[in-house]
Scaffold this active site. Structure first.
Site, PDB file in Angstrom:
ATOM      1  N   ASP A 264    -121.220 -65.481 -46.956  1.00  7.53           N
ATOM      2  CA  ASP A 264    -122.162 -64.702 -46.164  1.00  7.53           C
ATOM      3  C   ASP A 264    -123.567 -65.163 -46.556  1.00  7.53           C
ATOM      4  OD1 ASP A 264    -122.070 -61.216 -45.109  1.00  7.53           O
ATOM      5  OD2 ASP A 264    -123.399 -62.862 -44.573  1.00  7.53           O
TER       6      ASP A 264
HETATM    7  C1  GLC Z   1    -125.348 -61.269 -42.411  1.00  2.45           C
HETATM    8  C2  GLC Z   1    -124.045 -60.528 -42.257  1.00  2.45           C
HETATM    9  C3  GLC Z   1    -122.931 -61.349 -41.680  1.00  2.45           C
HETATM   10  C4  GLC Z   1    -123.512 -62.349 -40.699  1.00  2.45           C
HETATM   11  C5  GLC Z   1    -124.345 -63.321 -41.499  1.00  2.45           C
HETATM   12  C6  GLC Z   1    -124.947 -64.422 -40.616  1.00  2.45           C
HETATM   13  O1  GLC Z   1    -125.934 -60.986 -43.636  1.00  2.45           O
HETATM   14  O2  GLC Z   1    -123.549 -59.899 -43.437  1.00  2.45           O
HETATM   15  O3  GLC Z   1    -122.022 -60.453 -41.062  1.00  2.45           O
HETATM   16  O4  GLC Z   1    -122.455 -63.028 -40.023  1.00  2.45           O
HETATM   17  O5  GLC Z   1    -125.374 -62.673 -42.207  1.00  2.45           O
HETATM   18  O6  GLC Z   1    -125.882 -63.876 -39.756  1.00  2.45           O
END
Ligand code: GLC
Length: 736
Positions: A264
């Site tokens: 993430d």
């Molecule tokens: C965010 C979220 C995740 C998302 C990622 C990319 O922090 O936790 O769900 O896909 O970043 O945007």
């Protein structure tokens, strides 16, 4: 032997040979560069990333810009490896569908499938080939803002809806130009964050981890999910991003997951704050070694090819395995053949067809919570309707996780004008989301006198939902509760319509509101769907996918709870000299030493599975083909076949959601008092009857134990089938 990689992709020896040759020609830095994704708002900076050999980038907002990045990767790098291009396409790209929690309320996975298929087409036309969706995090705590992105408190609903979205995104073949990689997230148990506070600690037993939180991911892998995203949280002390037991031993080895595990955003960097990594190099080393394949942040290798890790920091086998996984998906997407998209064909706005699909989806997500006195539907002609509340003229219907370029929604006022032209409509805001304005309130109340019915449009703004949006107080914000009570005080018939992204606490006003329609954040066509339901053109048929608590401190609360050794049940007597009835109120118990709150009636405000209709439905008795089966027969594939007749006993057509719960009466681990094992949504005309059939097999009747084993134990199983959690037809089947 061909083994599935993801999305119906079969591994082929010919492709493997090509990839091995490519892998053998790559340097350490070039391999590491493939194992990261990064975002750069400026296209020129993103081109530098591509020139530096990065494996994946975030979508640069158009097909044309994406083509430039792909061309840079293909023509200005030693191996010309095309890019994965990722974006959070969570419930729509140009055409925004209802938020996932609302989609779960439809109890119709075709709603999720339609969202995913249309979203994939729209996103892929712009060059996106990877979405970070579906989120399949079970959550029982509506304080957590991300409940809006998942499919509620039930494991089976999250499993079914997650799989539907994965199939929708990935289509018939990943090689099709309108298919994109799905990403089951966040692995794992992110929804169990302590206190419902985002990013907080998760500490959970093996049996609960497997029975509740892992099952939807297992279903996602079985559905062919191409990628899985690691969660921000720790799981029993070890952050998911560096948790080898989860990422490698369970996901890749036990389940045989052949796709890519992506971190993430800054999830690897966060290991330092977690206190498990001394620095960024240590964090990267631990993550890749644990089984992370792609780091989200671009920290492994700089654009000028300087790697933060040296050979030996992570085994070459691990790095090569990760690179193979990435290259296989790029091959499966046919990016080596053609990574470009025709910019002239890019979809940049909804069409009449996608709008209709979004409206039909929204209509299925509506949940009629109350309809005392049959205030709804408003079918009389020439009605004088007063519309009040902050959602009367707000266009905040798209919900959390929509991109800035998504087509904006209209307002409820506009939709009522369009869908109900013969109403005489007056609109008064009545109050704002946050401010309490006595003058606005007084104006709304005084207007009520000159109208036949009032629609009170309230809710929580979507900015209070989604990531990093936990709330400690689940009531309607601002002066909305006062507005509802003031309208109730006029004595006029009225209906409350709630627009929200999580279960809300309604206890301050629910008893004074005869009719309440749950309208979530329904996306682009949400207002139209609501207007059509108010006027009876649509009959709401949704059900609650999450429990609505009586108070913010009654959470976590969920239907599939254990019985405990001292369950509290409502007792009629409420002996006045034993308890303070004023304190405990009706619906409580004076059975002192039982599990309850002494200052709250027992149970939730609205239960999981609750939902009414403008018609009525009835069920026959459950017919069981065979009430007893030997365990071995079940293991061999025999099932309990259960049939039940469903009838529309009302005077208009409608949809009925039928829920099948079991209860394992005696087991080696305490079992939930109810476990949803099947559901269906059926449309019936007035007077029509249909026979519904359900099968219960090996995978429905067992559970995971604390040793990580799936066990099915002999004994009696209650089976409850009906339109809600309680008062269902029931029977008992036996495993010997
Ligand atoms: C965010 C979220 C995740 C998302 C990622 C990319 O922090 O936790 O769900 O896909 O970043 O945007």
């Amino acid at each position: 032997m061909a083994t599935p990689i993801a999305g119906n992709v079969q591994r082929s020896e010919a492709v493997e040979a090509v990839l091995e040759e490519l892998l053998a020609s790559m340097t350490w830095e070039q391999k590491l560069a493939q194992l990261q994704i990064a975002f750069r708002p400026r296209l020129e900076d993103a081109k530098d990333l591509a020139r530096g050999g990065i494996g994946a980038v975030f979508w640069p907002r158009s097909a044309e810009a994406t083509n430039e990045l792909q061309r840079t990767a293909r023509e200005e790098t030693p191996h010309g490896i095309p890019l994965l291009v990722g974006l959070d396409v969570v419930h729509g790209q140009r055409t925004t569908f209802p938020v996932p929690l609302a989609q779960a309320a439809s109890f119709d996975p075709a709603v999720a499938g339609a969202d995913a298929r249309i979203s994939a087409k729209e996103a892929a036309s712009g060059g996106v080939n990877w979405t970070f969706s579906p989120m399949v995090d079970v959550s029982r705590d509506p304080r957590w803002g991300r409940v809006v992105e998942g499919f509620g408190e039930d494991t089976h609903v999250n499993s079914v809806f997650g799989a539907a979205k994965i199939r929708g995104y990935q289509g018939e073949s990943l090689a099709n130009e309108d298919s994109i990689l799905a990403c089951a997230k966040h692995f794992v148990a992110y929804g169990q964050a302590e206190g419902g506070r985002d990013y907080n600690t998760v500490d959970v037993s093996v049996q609960r981890l497997r029975n509740v939180y892992l099952e939807p991911f297992r279903a996602a892998v079985e559905a062919g999910a191409a990628t899985v995203m690691a969660a921000f949280n720790t799981v029993s002390g070890r952050p998911a991003h560096a948790n080898g037991n989860l990422l490698t031993e369970l996901l890749k080895e036990e389940w045989g997951f052949e796709g890519v595990v992506v971190g993430d955003a800054d999830g690897v960097v966060n290991l330092i704050e977690h206190g498990v990594a001394a620095n960024l190099g240590d964090a990267l080393q631990q993550s890749y070694a644990a089984g992370l394949d792609v780091e989200m942040g671009g920290n492994a290798v700089s654009v000028d090819g300087v790697a933060l890790l040296s050979p030996g920091d992570v085994s070459s086998e691990r790095v090569d395995d990760a690179v193979r996984r990435v290259l296989r998906l790029k091959h499966a997407l046919a990016l080596f053949d053609n990574p470009y998209r025709d910019a002239a064909l890019e979809v940049t706005a909804p069409s009449a067809e996608t709008r209709l699909a979004a409206r039909e989806a929204a209509e299925k997500c509506l949940v009629l919570l109350k309809n005392d006195d049959g205030v709804l539907p408003l079918v009389a002609s020439r009605l004088r309707v007063l519309l009040v509340g902050p959602y009367a003229e707000s266009n905040d219907h798209l919900g959390a996780w929509v991109q800035s370029f998504a087509e904006p929604a209209g307002t409820l006022a506009d939709s009522i004008q369009a869908e109900c032209p013969d109403w005489s409509l007056t609109v008064k805001e009545g109050t704002g989301f946050f401010q309490e304005d006595p003058a606005l309130l007084a104006d709304a109340v005084s207007s009520a006198e000159q109208h036949d019915v009032i629609v009170v449009a309230v809710g929580e703004p979507s900015s209070l939902t989604g990531e990093a949006s936990s709330r400690s107080d689940l009531r309607l914000p601002g002066g909305q509760e006062e507005l509802i009570r003031a309208i109730a005080g006029t004595g006029k018939p009225f209906a409350v319509v709630m627009f929200n992204g999580r279960p809300l606490v309604t206890s301050a006003w629910i008893d004074s509101a005869p009719t309440v329609l749950e309208a979530w954040h329904l996306g682009l066509e949400g207002p139209a769907a609501v207007a059509r339901a108010l006027s009876g053109q649509v009959n709401p048929g949704g059900r609650l996918p999450m429990t609505f608590p009586r108070s913010s401190s009654q959470v976590p609360i969920h239907y599939d709870h254990e019985n405990t050794g001292r369950p509290a049940t409502v007792s009629a007597r409420m002996d006045e000299d034993v308890v303070d009835v004023a304190l405990m109120g009706p619906g409580n118990t004076d059975d002192r030493y039982t599990s309850k709150y002494r200052d709250l009636p027992l149970g939730p405000q609205f239960a999981f599975g609750h939902g009414l209709s403008y018609t009525s439905f009835g069920y026959g008795q459950i017919q069981v083909e065979k009430e007893e089966l030997a365990l071995e027969d079940l293991r061999e594939g025999r099932v309990f076949r259960l049939d039940i007749a469903l009838s529309n006993t009302g005077d208009r057509s409608g949809d009925e959601v039928t829920l099948l719960f079991i209860r394992d009466r005696v087991a080696s681990l305490a079992q939930p008092v109810r476990r949803l094992r099947a559901f269906s949504r059926t449309t019936l005309d007035a007077g029509q009857t249909e026979l519904l059939s359900f099968d219960l097999g090996w995978s429905d009747l067992g559970f995971w134990d604390n040793q990580g084993r799936y066990v099915v134990e002999p004994g009696e199983f209650e089976v409850h089938i009906g339109g809600g959690l309680e008062n269902n037809a029931h029977t008992v089947v036996r495993l010997t």
